[in-house]
Design a protein around this motif. Structure first.
Motif, PDB file in Angstrom:
ATOM      1  N   GLY A   1       0.777  -1.226   0.000  1.00 26.00           N
ATOM      2  CA  GLY A   1       0.000   0.000   0.000  1.00 26.00           C
ATOM      3  C   GLY A   1       0.808   1.275   0.000  1.00 26.00           C
ATOM      4  N   ALA A   2       2.094   1.217   0.360  1.00 30.98           N
ATOM      5  CA  ALA A   2       2.941   2.411   0.368  1.00 30.98           C
ATOM      6  C   ALA A   2       3.997   2.374  -0.733  1.00 30.98           C
ATOM      7  N   LEU A   3       3.921   1.428  -1.660  1.00 27.70           N
ATOM      8  CA  LEU A   3       4.918   1.277  -2.716  1.00 27.70           C
ATOM      9  C   LEU A   3       5.186   2.607  -3.409  1.00 27.70           C
ATOM     10  N   GLY A   4       6.476   2.888  -3.637  1.00 24.75           N
ATOM     11  CA  GLY A   4       6.834   4.118  -4.328  1.00 24.75           C
ATOM     12  C   GLY A   4       8.332   4.303  -4.415  1.00 24.75           C
ATOM     13  N   VAL A   5       8.751   5.259  -5.199  1.00 25.28           N
ATOM     14  CA  VAL A   5      10.168   5.508  -5.440  1.00 25.28           C
ATOM     15  C   VAL A   5      10.818   6.124  -4.208  1.00 25.28           C
ATOM     16  N   ALA A   6      11.960   5.558  -3.818  1.00 23.56           N
ATOM     17  CA  ALA A   6      12.732   6.060  -2.675  1.00 23.56           C
ATOM     18  C   ALA A   6      14.112   5.417  -2.724  1.00 23.56           C
ATOM     19  N   ASP A   7      14.999   5.869  -1.849  1.00 26.60           N
ATOM     20  CA  ASP A   7      16.290   5.202  -1.690  1.00 26.60           C
ATOM     21  C   ASP A   7      16.054   3.773  -1.218  1.00 26.60           C
ATOM     22  N   ARG A   8      16.823   2.831  -1.751  1.00 24.14           N
ATOM     23  CA  ARG A   8      16.610   1.433  -1.373  1.00 24.14           C
ATOM     24  C   ARG A   8      16.783   1.187   0.117  1.00 24.14           C
ATOM     25  N   TRP A   9      17.528   2.074   0.809  1.00 22.83           N
ATOM     26  CA  TRP A   9      17.711   1.891   2.250  1.00 22.83           C
ATOM     27  C   TRP A   9      16.441   2.171   3.040  1.00 22.83           C
ATOM     28  N   ALA A  10      15.463   2.840   2.430  1.00 26.10           N
ATOM     29  CA  ALA A  10      14.178   2.995   3.103  1.00 26.10           C
ATOM     30  C   ALA A  10      13.540   1.634   3.342  1.00 26.10           C
ATOM     31  N   ASP A  11      13.707   0.706   2.392  1.00 23.13           N
ATOM     32  CA  ASP A  11      13.253  -0.676   2.569  1.00 23.13           C
ATOM     33  C   ASP A  11      14.238  -1.497   3.383  1.00 23.13           C
ATOM     34  N   LEU A  12      15.523  -1.394   3.059  1.00 26.50           N
ATOM     35  CA  LEU A  12      16.523  -2.252   3.706  1.00 26.50           C
ATOM     36  C   LEU A  12      16.609  -2.009   5.206  1.00 26.50           C
ATOM     37  N   ALA A  13      16.491  -0.761   5.626  1.00 24.03           N
ATOM     38  CA  ALA A  13      16.581  -0.459   7.057  1.00 24.03           C
ATOM     39  C   ALA A  13      15.473  -1.155   7.834  1.00 24.03           C
ATOM     40  N   VAL A  14      14.286  -1.205   7.237  1.00 29.25           N
ATOM     41  CA  VAL A  14      13.144  -1.815   7.904  1.00 29.25           C
ATOM     42  C   VAL A  14      13.185  -3.335   7.787  1.00 29.25           C
ATOM     43  N   ALA A  15      13.582  -3.834   6.619  1.00 29.71           N
ATOM     44  CA  ALA A  15      13.670  -5.285   6.439  1.00 29.71           C
ATOM     45  C   ALA A  15      14.649  -5.904   7.435  1.00 29.71           C
ATOM     46  N   THR A  16      15.812  -5.288   7.584  1.00 30.47           N
ATOM     47  CA  THR A  16      16.787  -5.824   8.535  1.00 30.47           C
ATOM     48  C   THR A  16      16.290  -5.682   9.964  1.00 30.47           C
ATOM     49  N   TRP A  17      15.675  -4.567  10.276  1.00 29.78           N
ATOM     50  CA  TRP A  17      15.148  -4.341  11.624  1.00 29.78           C
ATOM     51  C   TRP A  17      14.108  -5.399  11.970  1.00 29.78           C
ATOM     52  N   SER A  18      13.275  -5.739  10.984  1.00 30.44           N
ATOM     53  CA  SER A  18      12.208  -6.693  11.259  1.00 30.44           C
ATOM     54  C   SER A  18      12.728  -8.108  11.484  1.00 30.44           C
ATOM     55  N   THR A  19      13.945  -8.404  11.034  1.00 32.19           N
ATOM     56  CA  THR A  19      14.507  -9.717  11.374  1.00 32.19           C
ATOM     57  C   THR A  19      14.724  -9.822  12.881  1.00 32.19           C
ATOM     58  N   VAL A  20      15.082  -8.719  13.510  1.00 33.89           N
ATOM     59  CA  VAL A  20      15.276  -8.715  14.966  1.00 33.89           C
ATOM     60  C   VAL A  20      13.938  -8.950  15.661  1.00 33.89           C
TER      61      VAL A  20
END
Length: 259
Positions: free
Chosen positions: A205-224
């Motif tokens: 629902g929030a898909l859109g253009v941004a720096d890839r770290w906007a996704d990576l920061a959250v993806a890695t955080w969610s592994t914790v």
């Protein structure tokens, strides 16, 4: 997202949860099985016994979740990558709903993957890289930029702590690489087949253009949040990028304002 006191996570639906009237109506006599509650009170149901695997998302009025916007994003992304096919969408005074065809696989925090986090995390990293590589930045009509997200957060900030988070965010680091981001790359939104392969993504629902770290920061955080400490570098290795502490810290602060 993360609230004032820490992460606000989705999870399994409590037994006895009431099924919204709109969900019953759309299901049209097919059994509905609750499968997920998100951090905003929205529910996802599987339509058990339908001719094909189907899922029905429902967002309560006032939740801030726009399922119509998600439907548009899914339709745009579908030619490029594996996302649910939109079958119908609508709403009433109580909330909105989105009916989609199911993808193969189950989410990456089902019991079998919680018991095998190494395999799951690697699949999530590979799947996120494939998503970023597949979706074309050129011509993407959706933005997930820092400025847009800050403005949205400021408009709904109601507590001193929330307003302080907006004010203290600061300027973003220079973009590393602009991609079409998932927008909520927490690991439950990656689907895995039984052999540990990423089979697609949900909740865009929030898909859109941004720096890839906007996704990576959250993806890695969610592994914790989901598997415990020690898996962040595994995800980055599978994605194919070195850790970036500055960008990770910034985009996690931004995430605290809401996706």
């Amino acid at each position: 997202m993360v609230g004032d006191d820490g992460p606000v996570l989705g999870g399994a639906v409590e037994e006895g949860t009431a099924i919204p009237a709109a969900v019953v109506a759309v299901a049209a006599g097919v059994e509905v099985r609750p499968v997920w509650r998100n951090a905003f009170g929205g529910l996802t149901f599987e339509l058990v016994g339908a001719p094909e695997r189907r899922f029905l998302k429902w967002a309560p009025a006032g939740s801030g979740r726009d399922l119509a916007a998600e439907a548009v994003r899914l339709a745009w992304a579908a030619p490029f990558t594996a996302v649910p096919t939109v079958l119908d969408q609508g709403g009433d005074g109580a909330g909105s709903w989105l009916l989609t065809a199911g993808l193969p696989g189950r989410n990456a925090v089902e019991a079998r993957w919680l018991a095998d986090p190494g395999r799951a995390v690697r699949a999530v990293g590979v799947g996120l890289r494939a998503l970023h590589d597949a979706l074309p930045v050129a011509g993407c009509p959706f933005s997930w930029s820092v400025s847009d997200r800050r403005a949205a957060a400021a408009a709904v900030a109601t507590t001193p702590a929330q307003r302080r988070l907006v004010d203290d965010l600061g300027d973003p680091p220079p973009p590393d690489l602009l991609v079409v981001c998932h927008g909520d790359a927490c690991v439950p939104n990656t689907l895995l087949t039984d052999d540990g392969t990423c089979s697609g993504h949900v909740d865009l629902g929030a898909l859109g253009v941004a720096d890839r770290w906007a996704d990576l920061a959250v993806a890695t955080w969610s592994t914790v949040w989901n598997y415990g400490p020690g898996w962040e570098t595994v995800l980055l290795d599978a994605y194919g990028v070195a850790p970036d502490d500055d960008r990770t810290a910034y985009y996690r602060r931004l995430w605290r304002l809401g996706p």
